[in-house]
Design an enzyme around this catalytic site. Structure first.
Site, PDB file in Angstrom:
ATOM      1  N   GLU A  98      -4.602   4.432   1.102  1.00 19.35           N
ATOM      2  CA  GLU A  98      -4.998   3.205   0.410  1.00 19.35           C
ATOM      3  C   GLU A  98      -6.379   3.322  -0.242  1.00 19.35           C
ATOM      4  O   GLU A  98      -6.529   3.094  -1.433  1.00 19.35           O
ATOM      5  CB  GLU A  98      -4.977   2.023   1.393  1.00 19.35           C
ATOM      6  CG  GLU A  98      -5.451   0.730   0.772  1.00 19.35           C
ATOM      7  CD  GLU A  98      -5.336  -0.454   1.707  1.00 19.35           C
ATOM      8  OE1 GLU A  98      -4.850  -0.282   2.841  1.00 19.35           O
ATOM      9  OE2 GLU A  98      -5.734  -1.562   1.312  1.00 19.35           O
ATOM     10  N   GLU A 146      -5.923 -12.184   8.264  1.00 17.52           N
ATOM     11  CA  GLU A 146      -5.646 -12.235   6.828  1.00 17.52           C
ATOM     12  C   GLU A 146      -4.504 -13.192   6.511  1.00 17.52           C
ATOM     13  O   GLU A 146      -3.585 -12.880   5.753  1.00 17.52           O
ATOM     14  CB  GLU A 146      -5.327 -10.823   6.314  1.00 17.52           C
ATOM     15  CG  GLU A 146      -6.523  -9.890   6.460  1.00 17.52           C
ATOM     16  CD  GLU A 146      -6.280  -8.486   5.912  1.00 17.52           C
ATOM     17  OE1 GLU A 146      -5.127  -8.050   5.890  1.00 17.52           O
ATOM     18  OE2 GLU A 146      -7.268  -7.850   5.496  1.00 17.52           O
ATOM     19  N   GLU A 200      -5.114   3.531  15.590  1.00 16.97           N
ATOM     20  CA  GLU A 200      -4.374   3.360  14.333  1.00 16.97           C
ATOM     21  C   GLU A 200      -5.125   4.038  13.203  1.00 16.97           C
ATOM     22  O   GLU A 200      -6.281   3.726  12.939  1.00 16.97           O
ATOM     23  CB  GLU A 200      -4.197   1.863  14.017  1.00 16.97           C
ATOM     24  CG  GLU A 200      -3.512   1.619  12.675  1.00 16.97           C
ATOM     25  CD  GLU A 200      -3.311   0.136  12.347  1.00 16.97           C
ATOM     26  OE1 GLU A 200      -3.226  -0.692  13.283  1.00 16.97           O
ATOM     27  OE2 GLU A 200      -3.261  -0.201  11.146  1.00 16.97           O
ATOM     28  N   TRP A 260     -14.552 -11.164   1.712  1.00 12.55           N
ATOM     29  CA  TRP A 260     -13.934 -10.234   2.645  1.00 12.55           C
ATOM     30  C   TRP A 260     -14.906  -9.582   3.630  1.00 12.55           C
ATOM     31  O   TRP A 260     -14.506  -8.720   4.423  1.00 12.55           O
ATOM     32  CB  TRP A 260     -13.177  -9.149   1.872  1.00 12.55           C
ATOM     33  CG  TRP A 260     -12.106  -9.735   1.022  1.00 12.55           C
ATOM     34  CD1 TRP A 260     -12.202 -10.077  -0.298  1.00 12.55           C
ATOM     35  CD2 TRP A 260     -10.784 -10.114   1.434  1.00 12.55           C
ATOM     36  NE1 TRP A 260     -11.018 -10.632  -0.732  1.00 12.55           N
ATOM     37  CE2 TRP A 260     -10.131 -10.662   0.316  1.00 12.55           C
ATOM     38  CE3 TRP A 260     -10.088 -10.032   2.652  1.00 12.55           C
ATOM     39  CZ2 TRP A 260      -8.812 -11.136   0.370  1.00 12.55           C
ATOM     40  CZ3 TRP A 260      -8.782 -10.491   2.695  1.00 12.55           C
ATOM     41  CH2 TRP A 260      -8.165 -11.035   1.561  1.00 12.55           C
ATOM     42  N   ARG A 266       0.828  -1.216   0.000  1.00 15.78           N
ATOM     43  CA  ARG A 266       0.000   0.000   0.000  1.00 15.78           C
ATOM     44  C   ARG A 266       0.859   1.263   0.000  1.00 15.78           C
ATOM     45  O   ARG A 266       0.534   2.253   0.675  1.00 15.78           O
ATOM     46  CB  ARG A 266      -0.976   0.015   1.168  1.00 15.78           C
ATOM     47  CG  ARG A 266      -1.790  -1.258   1.331  1.00 15.78           C
ATOM     48  CD  ARG A 266      -2.540  -1.602   0.078  1.00 15.78           C
ATOM     49  NE  ARG A 266      -3.198  -2.906   0.181  1.00 15.78           N
ATOM     50  CZ  ARG A 266      -3.823  -3.486  -0.826  1.00 15.78           C
ATOM     51  NH1 ARG A 266      -3.887  -2.893  -2.011  1.00 15.78           N
ATOM     52  NH2 ARG A 266      -4.391  -4.660  -0.687  1.00 15.78           N
ATOM     53  N   ARG A 286      -2.103  -5.761  17.197  1.00 15.60           N
ATOM     54  CA  ARG A 286      -3.174  -5.190  16.377  1.00 15.60           C
ATOM     55  C   ARG A 286      -4.498  -5.930  16.573  1.00 15.60           C
ATOM     56  O   ARG A 286      -4.522  -7.151  16.721  1.00 15.60           O
ATOM     57  CB  ARG A 286      -2.794  -5.215  14.895  1.00 15.60           C
ATOM     58  CG  ARG A 286      -1.669  -4.250  14.586  1.00 15.60           C
ATOM     59  CD  ARG A 286      -1.254  -4.357  13.140  1.00 15.60           C
ATOM     60  NE  ARG A 286      -1.934  -3.419  12.282  1.00 15.60           N
ATOM     61  CZ  ARG A 286      -2.533  -3.726  11.141  1.00 15.60           C
ATOM     62  NH1 ARG A 286      -2.588  -4.979  10.736  1.00 15.60           N
ATOM     63  NH2 ARG A 286      -3.091  -2.800  10.397  1.00 15.60           N
ATOM     64  N   ASP A 292     -11.940  -1.059   7.558  1.00 10.77           N
ATOM     65  CA  ASP A 292     -10.536  -0.943   7.159  1.00 10.77           C
ATOM     66  C   ASP A 292     -10.274   0.360   6.413  1.00 10.77           C
ATOM     67  O   ASP A 292     -10.148   0.356   5.193  1.00 10.77           O
ATOM     68  CB  ASP A 292     -10.146  -2.146   6.296  1.00 10.77           C
ATOM     69  CG  ASP A 292      -8.655  -2.200   6.031  1.00 10.77           C
ATOM     70  OD1 ASP A 292      -7.901  -1.514   6.732  1.00 10.77           O
ATOM     71  OD2 ASP A 292      -8.247  -2.940   5.119  1.00 10.77           O
ATOM     72  N   LYS A 312       0.789  -8.490  13.991  1.00  8.58           N
ATOM     73  CA  LYS A 312      -0.488  -8.783  13.338  1.00  8.58           C
ATOM     74  C   LYS A 312      -0.631 -10.300  13.397  1.00  8.58           C
ATOM     75  O   LYS A 312       0.121 -11.014  12.748  1.00  8.58           O
ATOM     76  CB  LYS A 312      -0.443  -8.302  11.888  1.00  8.58           C
ATOM     77  CG  LYS A 312      -1.682  -8.639  11.061  1.00  8.58           C
ATOM     78  CD  LYS A 312      -1.563  -8.063   9.637  1.00  8.58           C
ATOM     79  CE  LYS A 312      -2.828  -8.348   8.823  1.00  8.58           C
ATOM     80  NZ  LYS A 312      -2.756  -7.757   7.466  1.00  8.58           N
ATOM     81  N   LYS A 349      -7.766  -0.022  14.841  1.00 11.94           N
ATOM     82  CA  LYS A 349      -8.037   0.839  13.683  1.00 11.94           C
ATOM     83  C   LYS A 349      -9.190   1.797  14.000  1.00 11.94           C
ATOM     84  O   LYS A 349     -10.111   1.443  14.735  1.00 11.94           O
ATOM     85  CB  LYS A 349      -8.410  -0.011  12.458  1.00 11.94           C
ATOM     86  CG  LYS A 349      -7.221  -0.765  11.892  1.00 11.94           C
ATOM     87  CD  LYS A 349      -7.499  -1.289  10.479  1.00 11.94           C
ATOM     88  CE  LYS A 349      -6.272  -2.066   9.988  1.00 11.94           C
ATOM     89  NZ  LYS A 349      -6.327  -2.442   8.571  1.00 11.94           N
TER      90      LYS A 349
END
Lengths: 669, 669
Positions: B383, B276, B377, B531, B151, B309, B355, B272, B350
């Protein structure tokens, strides 16, 4: 050995089927190809008889199988190129004579004879004479020198790894397999010629390429290479690649001359120019004839040919633009050039106007060009047809294409007659297939996908074979001669295209696939993109108007097709959405509405895959465990894929039109 | 020099603004950080005065600028960690005293003073005292060791190339820039830790990493590394990475010990895990507390911390499933662990539950956790917000987030108070930003994107600054002090998020982007994917029902938000489609229907970009040509992007609902 022998895995034949002559092959011809014919005979017959068979070079006093070249053999071939490929198999008393008008023809005769023995067809089929129908039967590899294969679904390249050329036993097995199905031309690199591959025609790689040409030559196969039209710029110090520029012309002449110095039996070039970012003559305001003829003139003194792809279209289209139609592109670009190409140029035309979708109309170029050598290009690799995960036996599709009557010279001017040279008396023409092989143990990822490879070869030799006959031959040679296996495998293969089509994009519209990867559904994936591939679905209906009122694409066809395609009522329904925008409530010939047809076929597609799975399961223990398990695993993935297609397509359209399924099945919201 | 100095490109100040003390800096403190403070003073002041300024170490008989550390300085800090970061700038007669409670604080005081001089704010702002609001002000680099940046939209990494660690003048400039905006922690590698990066904590790379820690230490910055939770398996010979396994624990203890042997001032780890595709404690049936505390215990003896995270969700969701809601995931996973984390663990959360979309509600975790260290965060890298092609100044968004009242402890428990430690008395907490830098000459691709980087730092020091103030500071320091420039740039920046949002996905629904790339529109791109990012549009309406009747996500909020979000009528309209499925004909507070709102905002978005272009053009000749041309080029691309968004979104919805634009503008069919 990390690879199978596919259809060349000869099995012992029954004792009562053995003829005494079989163990006495006599080779009456000379040269490398004749020698190969003798060797192939011995390899196969040793396996089938269960004892060593040695080649003799003189007839002694016992029944024998005589392999001979008879240059003045009679033939029904329509031209010299084909005549030289005629062969005959017949019995004289207890001996059998396999004769070819050339050593290459003899080799084909031997493979044919061996197949007859393996399939127990000797008594039924002899005497057998054959002239191949397609003069050129060509494989196009999309292998890159890094070892990857563009649109490859069977592992890595067995030609290249990390910019090195491989050569090993597998390559030899590959050449045998290709020859056994009639292949006589192979392009060893991807039509998208990248930086390193541009050097294939130079001393950087030529000596290594020569290994392949020598190998292929033993099997009567000519090697071709894809070339980069911009090579003079990338390899020479010439600032342009203009085909009319003297420096460019000279560069190619010199380059070609050198290729033939190293490889005297080189076949020629395959070129993708001005397409999807590839360089080409358009850059210099030249025509494709200018480009192709320039290369052709460089090749002609050495007997080489240029195969020039017609896959030229604007891949930067604006989705907002409803007038530009990618389907029109090949015809629009090439029709006006008819008659301007040199004799050693062939235009290689994809079967349909788009790009190897599960269903397309036949390219109108076949019915248009009359003074140009043509080759039909089909894709054996299942890019859009299941990627060798899903089963999709393509012979029925290709047979439909070959049988398509273009009405170019009245009724009966089929694609088969055009690309075989029968219609216009050409001899530089035929069929090309984008091959589906890789370094997977079974060569084609899915064992059953090998039926497409086998079938492509067989069909190009004898298009009159039915899809069932080819399926049966392949299944018996590759899996098992047992009837209970054939009874399962042949219908599975022959129905698989229909099944795949059912759960895929409906009625010829195509393209509802995941962009780039081309596997799995993404209904709008290409809808707002630059590739000219739209379905135009809205809340009322779906389809592209390609009538005169729309993009005008129908006018590229001869009558009666032009009129037939132009009306919803007469348009073949499997192509309805390719030619027309149709409301969801439109009633099809089945009495169903379009939307109900979409729902029904998508439920049926999944059911048919489930039925295939059941059928396949019955083969457990009856074929090799390896093949059984491979296909079992693929069918499980196919079922997942079919369900994903069913649900996404149905949900997409239900969300769009709000019309419920008449049968109240589960459509997700 | 192939890089700019951004906001550290000090320009000469006016003669009448020069004070006699400026050219006599006296450093009254010792140590590397104090030395840096002195050096920075001299570098900057030499430029601003137009003559060399040398550092003195003793006060002599003239007005001077005194740089000193006063350990017993008074401070209004709420905890010790922050107290040590307090600094003060004041005048004593003709001299100026910059004093910090620590050397690090002094360095911040110097940067602040220099900025005041550059901005001509000395007389207005002195005496000035400051205690930074966020204890930790951390940059997260998503740089990979091959030199790419996940990113990243500003070129390649300046930390790595081809698995080698770089170290050069640019790295030093980078450290200066980071320190100048208050950064005190930097994670130098991507949270997705791949094979080679796993070795960063080993001797393979530690000596080279030490170069960075030494450099950063000079600027009062601690270096952190992202670690691979599966490192014991990949680097050790341990078959598991179970955080409760004694071998695993021992492996980490040993690894951490060695890191601190080489780098005594190492900051700690960023992790992390279970996200994912990354490994984590879930593999072994352990909790995230088990995982984080295991690492924390290994780090604690050395004073290190673990930043863990909370970006944990099921990225293999079935689109058919309407009950699973990705938005719920962080809260569902971490709330039950509140109070179980060690003191040196921070959860990095986050800003929103999804996201980094252009619009999201604030993550309910901030209002949930009370006994856990938290860090906010945000993503400085654009992105989903235009990839530094499109202008999107993010400070207004971050200010909204910081000001969001969670009602965790009655009214006024804002996110700012929570992550700054004010609410629960924590000192290991703060803000982390995924940085937007690369090796482009201007560091951030688009010159204007540097305002986000600058702003992140300034905001984490002083969240009370307005978005306009920060924009003005940045513009004056980076582009020009002229009012006519500021008058253009500040409104451009401050309105840009709103403009971007207008042409993007409507009313908080998000995700209508090209899969994987995340630039440009693809309305259904993620709609049928795995997703958890759906808009659920059909012919009647669009939106996700996250009320109790839907996914229940609203229940994760404290009252009154739970009730406010639960009803269409009270839900903030910019988030309407995030919380509710809404018919196209629903009437918004503006009196417009939802569909008309979609059409209108998408036409407006393009118009506003066109207006931005016009505004920017007026700066030609008033700022550096390089910056002018860079942004001009980006704005042209932004306009194309905005048009593509406008047309695809409008066409998509028009095709779906069939409702025409009231104003009859051009919506493509």
């Amino acid at each position: 050995m990390n690879y199978t022998k596919c259809w060349l895995d000869y099995q012992p034949i029954l004792e009562e089927k053995k003829k005494s002559c079989y163990c006495h092959p006599v080779l009456m011809a000379e040269g490398v190809v004749a020698k190969t014919a003798g060797e192939e005979y011995c390899i196969a017959m040793s396996e089938m008889l269960g004892e060593p068979v040695d080649l003799l070079y003189d007839i002694i006093e016992e029944p024998s199988v005589c392999l001979e070249v008879v240059e003045d053999m009679e033939t029904d071939a329509t031209n010299d190129a084909l005549a030289k490929q005629s062969f005959k198999i017949h019995q004289e008393e207890d001996s059998i004579i396999i004769s070819g008008k050339s050593a290459e023809a003899l080799l084909q005769g031997v493979f044919t004879f061996l197949r007859m023995v393996a399939l127990d067809q000797i008594d039924e089929k002899m005497p057998y004479t054959c002239t191949p129908v397609m003069p050129l039967r060509m494989m196009n590899h999309w292998d890159d020198m890094d070892g990857s294969i563009e649109r490859g679904y069977s592992g890595r390249s067995f030609f290249y790894d990390d910019y090195e050329i491989l050569y090993n036993e597998r390559t030899e097995m590959y050449a045998r397999m290709m020859a056994s199905i009639g292949t006589n031309a192979i392009v060893i690199n991807n039509v998208n010629v990248h930086e390193k591959e541009t050097y294939l025609i130079t001393d950087v790689y030529l000596q290594q390429v020569k290994q392949y040409t020598d190998l292929f030559a033993k099997y009567g196969i000519k090697l071709f290479m894809s070339v980069n039209f911009a090579a003079p710029m990338e390899l020479g110090d010439i600032p342009v690649s203009d085909p009319l520029n003297p420096d460019v012309i000279q560069w190619w002449e010199k380059a070609v001359k050198h290729v033939y110095e190293v490889i005297p039996n080189f076949g020629g070039f395959l070129v993708k120019a001005d397409s999807e970012g590839r360089p080409g003559p358009f850059t210099y305001g030249r025509t494709h004839a200018d480009g192709a003829n320039m290369l052709a003139k460089a090749l002609a003194p050495h007997g080489g040919i240029v195969v020039w792809r017609c896959f030229v279209y604007n891949c930067g289209q604006d989705w907002r633009d409803r007038k530009t139609d990618r389907a029109r592109a090949a015809y629009d670009h090439f029709m006006e050039l008819d008659g301007t190409f040199d004799d050693n140029v062939i235009l290689q035309i994809k079967n349909g106007p788009m790009d190897f979708q599960v269903r397309e109309p036949v390219s109108p170029l076949f019915g248009g060009l009359k003074k140009t050598n043509m080759m039909l290009e089909v894709q054996i690799a299942q890019e859009y047809t299941g990627q060798q995960i899903d089963l999709c036996y393509l012979i029925p599709m290709w047979k439909e294409i070959l049988a398509f009557d273009t009405y170019a010279d009245d009724e009966g001017t089929t694609v088969e007659k055009i690309v075989s040279g029968q219609s216009y008396g050409q001899s530089v023409c035929g069929m090309a297939g984008v091959i589906n092989t890789g370094d997977d143990e079974n060569w084609t990822g899915n064992d059953l996908a090998a039926a497409n490879l086998y079938g492509f070869g067989r069909l190009s030799m004898e298009p009159s074979l039915t899809a069932e006959e080819i399926a049966e031959e392949w299944s018996k040679l590759s899996l098992s001669k047992e009837k209970e296996v054939t009874d399962v495998v042949v219908p599975m293969l022959c129905n698989s295209w229909s099944t795949y089509e059912k759960y895929n994009a409906p009625l010829g519209i195509g393209w509802m696939v995941t962009p780039h990867y081309h596997y799995g559904p993404d209904i709008d994936g290409y809808e707002y993109d630059r590739w000219g591939t739209y379905h135009r679905a809205d809340l009322h209906g779906i389809g592209v108007d390609r009538t005169e009122a729309g993009t005008g694409y129908v006018t590229q066809y001869n009558e009666p097709w032009r009129s037939i395609y132009a009306k919803k009522e007469t348009c073949p329904e499997e192509l309805l959405l390719f030619f027309h925008y149709v409301p969801y409530t439109y009633v099809l010939k089945t009495g169903k509405t379009l939307i109900q047809h979409i729902y029904d076929t998508h439920f049926e597609g999944v059911e048919e895959v489930e039925e295939m799975q059941k059928q396949w399961t019955s083969l457990n223990g009856k074929i090799s465990d390896r093949a059984f398990e491979c296909v079992t695993e693929r069918l499980a993935r196919q079922l997942e894929n079919a369900k994903e297609w069913r649900d996404r397509v149905n949900t997409y359209f239900y969300r769009k039109c709000g019309i419920a399924d008449e049968k109240n099945r589960n459509i997700y919201l």
